[in-house]
Design a protein around this motif. Sequence first.
Motif, short mmCIF file in Angstrom:
data_model
loop_
_atom_site.label_atom_id
_atom_site.label_comp_id
_atom_site.label_asym_id
_atom_site.label_seq_id
_atom_site.Cartn_x
_atom_site.Cartn_y
_atom_site.Cartn_z
N ARG A 126 0.81 -1.21 0.00
CA ARG A 126 0.00 0.00 0.00
C ARG A 126 0.85 1.27 0.00
NH1 ARG A 126 -3.13 0.11 5.86
NH2 ARG A 126 -1.33 -0.16 7.24
N TYR A 127 2.00 1.23 0.66
CA TYR A 127 2.89 2.40 0.64
C TYR A 127 3.49 2.61 -0.75
CZ TYR A 127 2.95 3.52 5.65
OH TYR A 127 2.61 3.93 6.90
N LEU A 128 4.06 1.55 -1.30
CA LEU A 128 4.73 1.67 -2.59
C LEU A 128 3.75 2.00 -3.71
CD1 LEU A 128 7.30 1.46 -4.26
CD2 LEU A 128 6.96 -1.03 -4.39
N SER A 129 2.60 1.36 -3.71
CA SER A 129 1.62 1.63 -4.77
C SER A 129 1.12 3.07 -4.69
CB SER A 129 0.45 0.64 -4.68
OG SER A 129 -0.28 0.79 -3.47
N TYR A 130 0.96 3.58 -3.48
CA TYR A 130 0.50 4.97 -3.34
C TYR A 130 1.55 5.96 -3.83
CZ TYR A 130 -1.32 9.29 -1.47
OH TYR A 130 -1.78 10.59 -1.35
N VAL A 131 2.80 5.69 -3.50
CA VAL A 131 3.88 6.56 -3.97
C VAL A 131 3.90 6.58 -5.50
CG1 VAL A 131 6.39 6.83 -4.13
CG2 VAL A 131 5.33 6.35 -1.92
N ILE A 132 3.77 5.40 -6.10
CA ILE A 132 3.78 5.31 -7.57
C ILE A 132 2.63 6.11 -8.16
CG2 ILE A 132 3.48 3.74 -9.52
CD1 ILE A 132 4.96 1.62 -7.84
N LEU A 133 1.42 5.93 -7.62
CA LEU A 133 0.27 6.68 -8.15
C LEU A 133 0.47 8.18 -8.01
CD1 LEU A 133 -2.62 6.61 -9.34
CD2 LEU A 133 -3.47 6.66 -6.98
N THR A 134 1.02 8.61 -6.88
CA THR A 134 1.23 10.03 -6.66
C THR A 134 2.16 10.63 -7.70
OG1 THR A 134 0.88 9.77 -4.27
CG2 THR A 134 2.04 11.76 -5.00
N PHE A 135 3.14 9.87 -8.15
CA PHE A 135 4.04 10.39 -9.17
C PHE A 135 3.33 10.62 -10.51
CE2 PHE A 135 7.64 9.59 -6.40
CZ PHE A 135 8.51 10.60 -6.78
N GLY A 136 2.15 10.04 -10.66
CA GLY A 136 1.36 10.34 -11.85
C GLY A 136 0.96 11.80 -11.91
N CYS A 137 0.88 12.42 -10.73
CA CYS A 137 0.50 13.83 -10.64
C CYS A 137 1.60 14.76 -11.17
CB CYS A 137 0.16 14.18 -9.19
SG CYS A 137 -0.74 15.71 -8.97
N THR A 138 2.79 14.22 -11.41
CA THR A 138 3.87 15.04 -11.97
C THR A 138 3.71 15.23 -13.48
OG1 THR A 138 5.33 13.13 -12.34
CG2 THR A 138 5.49 14.25 -10.20
N GLY A 139 2.72 14.60 -14.08
CA GLY A 139 2.51 14.70 -15.52
C GLY A 139 2.48 16.12 -16.07
#
Length: 202
Positions: A118-131
Amino acid sequence: MKALKTKDLVNVGIFTALYFVSMAVGNFITVFLAGLVMPGLSSLFIPAVVGLVSGPVYMLMIRRVPRFGAITIVGVIMGLFLLVFGHFALSFIPYAFCGLLADLVQSSLRESRPNLARYLSYVILTFGCTGPVLPLWFMKDAYVASLVRRGKSQEYIDGVFAPITGATFLVCILATLVGALLGAWIGAKIVDRHFNRIPAKQ
């Protein structure tokens, strides 16, 4: 790997709406508050603040809808929202890709390493916001062309790119990582404390 059911899709829709609201709150906080302290740099911190405030929504969603596809849907819809609100066209791709990658991580590690998942998947999704901001460093010409098509002045364009350096790129990435980790920790604590009596969906 269990497929999403109709009820799951309804829940994903609800959590996507809540995630969008939290993203809007993160944008508001960054632009109107951080912008007062660091004018010109505030947009670079939007992913970090979104990661900080969206953790509870994400953690509750993966608890209520622990099926592959849920996070991907969130990523795709968030990417589409960015397009609708006039961001650079390719800003859709990072959110969709990060949503899929986060989904794969969450699904593959959920049983064996649930906290890491849950930690790693959330970090990955958050980096989508850097688009919306990554093209400032890596696709400057295309980004400038998109601003010109939208009628932006040269003065405005120069102001957008004034803080874009190698140092600010590292700051943006590190801030996003820290914001996402803190958001994940806060979200996990809230969900574990207040929703622990609600059984996770199977």
